[in-house]
Design an enzyme around this catalytic site. Structure first.
Site, PDB file in Angstrom:
ATOM      1  N   ASP A  48      -1.454   3.615   4.318  1.00  7.29           N
ATOM      2  CA  ASP A  48      -2.719   2.919   4.579  1.00  7.29           C
ATOM      3  C   ASP A  48      -2.785   1.633   3.753  1.00  7.29           C
ATOM      4  O   ASP A  48      -3.726   0.846   3.894  1.00  7.29           O
ATOM      5  CB  ASP A  48      -3.933   3.833   4.346  1.00  7.29           C
ATOM      6  N   SER A  49      -1.741   1.386   2.942  1.00  9.17           N
ATOM      7  CA  SER A  49      -1.602   0.080   2.295  1.00  9.17           C
ATOM      8  C   SER A  49      -1.533  -1.020   3.345  1.00  9.17           C
ATOM      9  O   SER A  49      -1.699  -2.199   3.020  1.00  9.17           O
ATOM     10  CB  SER A  49      -0.355   0.040   1.409  1.00  9.17           C
ATOM     11  N   ASP A  87       0.060   8.221   6.902  1.00 11.39           N
ATOM     12  CA  ASP A  87      -0.791   8.317   5.711  1.00 11.39           C
ATOM     13  C   ASP A  87      -2.235   8.531   6.166  1.00 11.39           C
ATOM     14  O   ASP A  87      -2.775   7.712   6.920  1.00 11.39           O
ATOM     15  CB  ASP A  87      -0.660   6.991   4.945  1.00 11.39           C
ATOM     16  N   LYS A 117       0.746  12.322   4.803  1.00  9.97           N
ATOM     17  CA  LYS A 117       0.534  12.259   3.356  1.00  9.97           C
ATOM     18  C   LYS A 117      -0.959  12.161   3.097  1.00  9.97           C
ATOM     19  O   LYS A 117      -1.675  11.507   3.855  1.00  9.97           O
ATOM     20  CB  LYS A 117       1.243  11.041   2.751  1.00  9.97           C
ATOM     21  N   GLU A 119      -3.923  12.014  -0.394  1.00  9.37           N
ATOM     22  CA  GLU A 119      -4.065  11.783  -1.831  1.00  9.37           C
ATOM     23  C   GLU A 119      -4.874  12.899  -2.478  1.00  9.37           C
ATOM     24  O   GLU A 119      -5.804  13.435  -1.865  1.00  9.37           O
ATOM     25  CB  GLU A 119      -4.775  10.434  -2.069  1.00  9.37           C
ATOM     26  N   GLU A 186       2.709   8.145  -8.083  1.00  7.02           N
ATOM     27  CA  GLU A 186       2.552   6.694  -8.174  1.00  7.02           C
ATOM     28  C   GLU A 186       2.043   6.311  -9.553  1.00  7.02           C
ATOM     29  O   GLU A 186       0.992   6.797  -9.998  1.00  7.02           O
ATOM     30  CB  GLU A 186       1.571   6.209  -7.089  1.00  7.02           C
TER      31      GLU A 186
HETATM   32  O1  KIV Z   1      -0.443   3.468   1.552  1.00  6.41           O
HETATM   33  C1  KIV Z   1       0.616   3.448   0.930  1.00  6.41           C
HETATM   34  O2  KIV Z   1       1.528   2.658   1.159  1.00  6.41           O
HETATM   35  C2  KIV Z   1       0.757   4.409  -0.138  1.00  6.41           C
HETATM   36  C3  KIV Z   1       1.704   4.052  -1.221  1.00  6.41           C
HETATM   37  C4  KIV Z   1       1.002   3.171  -2.190  1.00  6.41           C
HETATM   38  C5  KIV Z   1       2.240   5.236  -1.839  1.00  6.41           C
HETATM   39  O3  KIV Z   1       0.083   5.387  -0.159  1.00  6.41           O
END
Ligand code: KIV
Length: 284
Positions: A48-49, A87, A117, A119, A186
């Site tokens: 989600d970056s 994500d 993924k 968090e 991270e």
């Molecule tokens: O969104 C993303 O790219 C991430 C990384 C910072 C691990 O979660």
């Protein structure tokens, strides 16, 4: 174009068992995914970056499931064989186990992801269990978790004191016991990453957390000078695509302005008699 074998969970665990470092990168679109596939990277994260790197937001919080799915679909088309992780964006799993399973399932059904993924540590254990029970592999994410950047006090090293680090170690244990297939750490001290890696039976991936993990992750845009706001210390520039593209654009502007572009070999003409016919038709 070289074809490679599909990366599967057994492939990842086998590499881990044999002490071969796993490679992981973020990726957000088709042309990047094609390059990632050709390089043979094991794990491809549609992070989600992308809210920051691709959409220009200040944080990852505004990113939606629709944003994520559109990008994940494009990445899957470019990287058919990487182990693709979607994500979970902000508020796609925090409200309830049910919502978490539904959104995790969308990554699998609509973007052909291999897993998701999310968090968090002990507070997301029931989400992890519910998603795993639905047959969807889950990667955990501890340390600097950007969706909680406000509570964490900014983008900074996590787990600096023994007490804070103990919480991260406990979170890692909780995620593994809940069925997570891997954990991303991270920006935690390398000793903390080493300790967690030593104890874990699942692959631990480091992003800015040192060399002791089973694998490494970098953000694509940081690696290639494509994020204009800043490059974090943890990221090494492996190439300067930003400069290459920037120089090319300046040259384009100069050559269009001076009429050096387009050259005769870049365009097509028609037969003179056809053009004469066209003139007759147009002029009446
Ligand atoms: O969104 C993303 O790219 C991430 C990384 C910072 C691990 O979660």
């Amino acid at each position: 174009m070289s074809e490679r074998k599909k990366v599967t969970l057994p492939v990842l665990f086998d590499k881990m068992a044999r002490g071969i470092p796993l490679t992981m990168i973020t990726c957000y679109d088709y042309p990047m995914a094609h390059l990632v596939e050709q390089a043979g990277i094991d794990i491809v994260l549609v992070g989600d970056s992308l809210g920051m790197t691709m959409l220009g937001y200040e944080s990852t919080l505004p990113v939606t499931m629709s944003d994520m799915l559109r990008h994940a679909q494009a990445v899957r088309r470019g990287a058919p064989n990487g182990w693709l992780i979607g994500d979970m964006p902000y508020m796609s799993y925090q409200p309830s186990d049910e919502l978490a399973v539904l959104n995790a399932g969308r990554f699998m059904a609509e973007a052909a992801c291999d897993g998701i993924k999310l968090e968090g540590g002990q507070e997301v254990v029931s989400r992890v269990k519910a998603i795993v029970a639905a047959g969807i592999p889950v990667m955990g994410h501890l340390g600097l978790t950007p969706q909680s950047v406000s509570s964490l006090g900014g983008f900074r090293l996590q787990g600096k004191s023994g007490r804070q680090a103990k919480k991260i170690v406990d979170d890692a244990t909780a995620l593994e016991e809940a069925g997570a297939m891997s954990i991303l750490l991270e920006l935690v001290p390398d000793q903390v990453c080493g300790l967690i890696t030593e104890r874990a039976k699942i692959p631990i991936i480091s992003l800015g957390s040192g060399p002791h993990a089973h694998g490494q992750l970098l953000i694509f845009h940081d690696m290639f000078g494509l994020y204009p706001r800043f490059t974090p210390k943890m990221a090494r520039k492996f190439g300067d695509a930003g400069k290459v593209i920037g120089d090319g654009l300046k040259q384009y502007v100069a050559e269009v302005t001076s009429r050096a572009f387009p050259e005769p070999e870049r365009y097509f003409g028609m037969k003179e008699e056809e053009f004469a016919e066209l003139r007759r038709l147009v002029d009446g």
